[in-house]
Design an enzyme around this catalytic site. Structure first.
Site, PDB file in Angstrom:
ATOM      1  N   HIS A  66       2.098  16.308  -6.930  1.00  0.00           N
ATOM      2  CA  HIS A  66       1.347  16.052  -5.699  1.00  0.00           C
ATOM      3  C   HIS A  66       1.806  14.709  -5.125  1.00  0.00           C
ATOM      4  CE1 HIS A  66      -1.953  15.147  -2.961  1.00  0.00           C
ATOM      5  NE2 HIS A  66      -2.184  16.448  -2.950  1.00  0.00           N
ATOM      6  N   GLU A 101       3.898  20.351   1.344  1.00  0.00           N
ATOM      7  CA  GLU A 101       2.862  19.473   1.867  1.00  0.00           C
ATOM      8  C   GLU A 101       3.517  18.270   2.553  1.00  0.00           C
ATOM      9  OE1 GLU A 101      -1.083  20.069  -0.267  1.00  0.00           O
ATOM     10  OE2 GLU A 101       0.035  18.662  -1.481  1.00  0.00           O
ATOM     11  N   ASN A 114      -7.823  21.724  -4.080  1.00  0.00           N
ATOM     12  CA  ASN A 114      -7.545  20.514  -4.853  1.00  0.00           C
ATOM     13  C   ASN A 114      -8.691  19.547  -4.577  1.00  0.00           C
ATOM     14  OD1 ASN A 114      -6.614  18.160  -5.983  1.00  0.00           O
ATOM     15  ND2 ASN A 114      -4.971  17.836  -4.481  1.00  0.00           N
ATOM     16  N   TRP A 115      -9.597  19.465  -5.552  1.00  0.00           N
ATOM     17  CA  TRP A 115     -10.800  18.649  -5.334  1.00  0.00           C
ATOM     18  C   TRP A 115     -10.507  17.151  -5.446  1.00  0.00           C
ATOM     19  CZ3 TRP A 115     -14.939  21.624  -8.781  1.00  0.00           C
ATOM     20  CH2 TRP A 115     -15.126  22.898  -8.234  1.00  0.00           C
ATOM     21  N   LYS A 116      -9.341  16.816  -5.923  1.00  0.00           N
ATOM     22  CA  LYS A 116      -8.964  15.404  -6.151  1.00  0.00           C
ATOM     23  C   LYS A 116     -10.041  14.719  -7.019  1.00  0.00           C
ATOM     24  CE  LYS A 116      -6.491  15.529  -1.843  1.00  0.00           C
ATOM     25  NZ  LYS A 116      -5.686  14.790  -0.887  1.00  0.00           N
ATOM     26  N   SER A 160      -4.189  19.088   5.641  1.00  0.00           N
ATOM     27  CA  SER A 160      -5.277  19.217   6.626  1.00  0.00           C
ATOM     28  C   SER A 160      -5.480  20.657   7.095  1.00  0.00           C
ATOM     29  CB  SER A 160      -5.049  18.280   7.819  1.00  0.00           C
ATOM     30  OG  SER A 160      -5.034  16.933   7.382  1.00  0.00           O
ATOM     31  N   GLU A 176       0.257  12.312  -4.010  1.00  0.00           N
ATOM     32  CA  GLU A 176      -0.501  11.140  -4.479  1.00  0.00           C
ATOM     33  C   GLU A 176      -0.011  10.711  -5.864  1.00  0.00           C
ATOM     34  OE1 GLU A 176      -4.386  12.837  -3.726  1.00  0.00           O
ATOM     35  OE2 GLU A 176      -3.938  12.775  -1.590  1.00  0.00           O
ATOM     36  N   GLY A 226      -7.176  20.317   0.405  1.00  0.00           N
ATOM     37  CA  GLY A 226      -7.866  19.155  -0.129  1.00  0.00           C
ATOM     38  C   GLY A 226      -9.285  19.093   0.413  1.00  0.00           C
ATOM     39  N   GLY A 227      -9.471  18.315   1.460  1.00  0.00           N
ATOM     40  CA  GLY A 227     -10.803  18.040   1.995  1.00  0.00           C
ATOM     41  C   GLY A 227     -11.652  19.284   2.218  1.00  0.00           C
ATOM     42  N   GLY A 285      -4.717  14.737   4.247  1.00  0.00           N
ATOM     43  CA  GLY A 285      -5.910  13.916   4.383  1.00  0.00           C
ATOM     44  C   GLY A 285      -5.969  13.130   5.679  1.00  0.00           C
TER      45      GLY A 285
END
Ligand code: PEP
Length: 251
Positions: free
Chosen positions: A95, A167, A9-11, A212, A97, A233-234, A173
């Protein structure tokens, strides 16, 4: 036997140049990933670029969100049929967010899930508790409520062609990862909840862990019985890290 799935997930990150470098980097190392399906979810505008670059590879791609509507006067929205049209396999829905920053409810998320599936996409439904909810001991109630919103709208059968991502919001994150046992406990709860309604659906559905996940903790998380992959993510923005997580699923 559930195939591992590792989804990036590149956001809201990237540029045409960085997307080219990231996809080239993933393609260069993909042969070492032998068991997992690898998929990437770029920002909408880069999906056609990624589609062109991934043509002829086994790497799939999807979107980070999707409209709950099919077409029409919905300024700013992207319809599920459009995503399918440009080759997306997956659409992430719910998600944390989207839920926390944009106020998307369980019911709205369930409608997005249904719209995505009706258009031929495989929804990746994100569920997970806030830190205070874990501290209150209501993790299972929260996850059940989020799952039930989909089940109540469409029935449990829809999880025959969908993915679930657990999640814990406090781990996204933040660099804090759920321990393998903490994650496994919730994954097992999710599978048991589905099994209470349909054993075959429960046995088949891929349940990813997200929060993470990185090359240092992926192997022990992926070794747990009910963890079938990761939503990353990251670490998905670094080709070597993303590939290392994919390789951690080789065994
Ligand atoms: C995510 O955004 O779904 C996620 C898991 O992010 P990170 O890996 O950065 O915690």
């Amino acid at each position: 036997m559930r195939q591992p799935l590792v989804a990036g997930n590149w956001k809201m990150n990237g540029s045409s140049g960085s997307v080219t470098a990231l996809v080239e980097g993933i393609k260069a190392g993909i042969d070492a990933v032998t068991a997992a399906e690898m998929t990437v979810c770029p920002p909408y505008v880069y999906i056609p670029q990624v589609a062109t670059m991934l043509a002829g590879t086994a790497i799939s791609f999807g979107a980070q969100d999707v409209s709950d509507q099919e077409a029409g006067a919905y300024t700013g929205e992207v319809a599920p049929g459009m995503l399918f049209d440009v080759g997306c396999k997956y659409a992430i829905v719910g998600h944390s967010e989207r839920r926390s920053i944009y106020g998307e409810s369980d019911e709205f998320t369930a409608r997005k899930f249904a719209a995505a599936q009706n258009a031929g996409l495989v929804p990746i439904l994100c569920v997970g508790e806030l830190l205070e909810e874990r501290e209150q001991g209501i993790t299972e109630q929260v996850v059940e409520r989020q799952l039930d919103a989909v089940i109540n709208l469409e029935g449990v059968g829809v999880f025959g062609t969908a993915v679930i991502a657990y999640e814990p919001v406090w781990a996204i994150g933040t660099g804090k990862t759920a321990t393998p046992d903490q994650a496994q406990e919730v994954h097992a709860f999710i599978r048991a909840r589905l099994a209470g309604l349909d054993q075959a659906i429960a046995d088949g559905v891929q349940i990813l862990y997200g929060g993470s996940m990185n090359p240092g903790n992926a192997a022990e998380l992926l070794a747990m019985q009910d963890i079938d992959g990761g939503l990353i993510g990251g670490a998905s923005l670094k080709p070597d890290d993303f590939l290392a997580i994919g390789k951690a699923a080789n065994n």
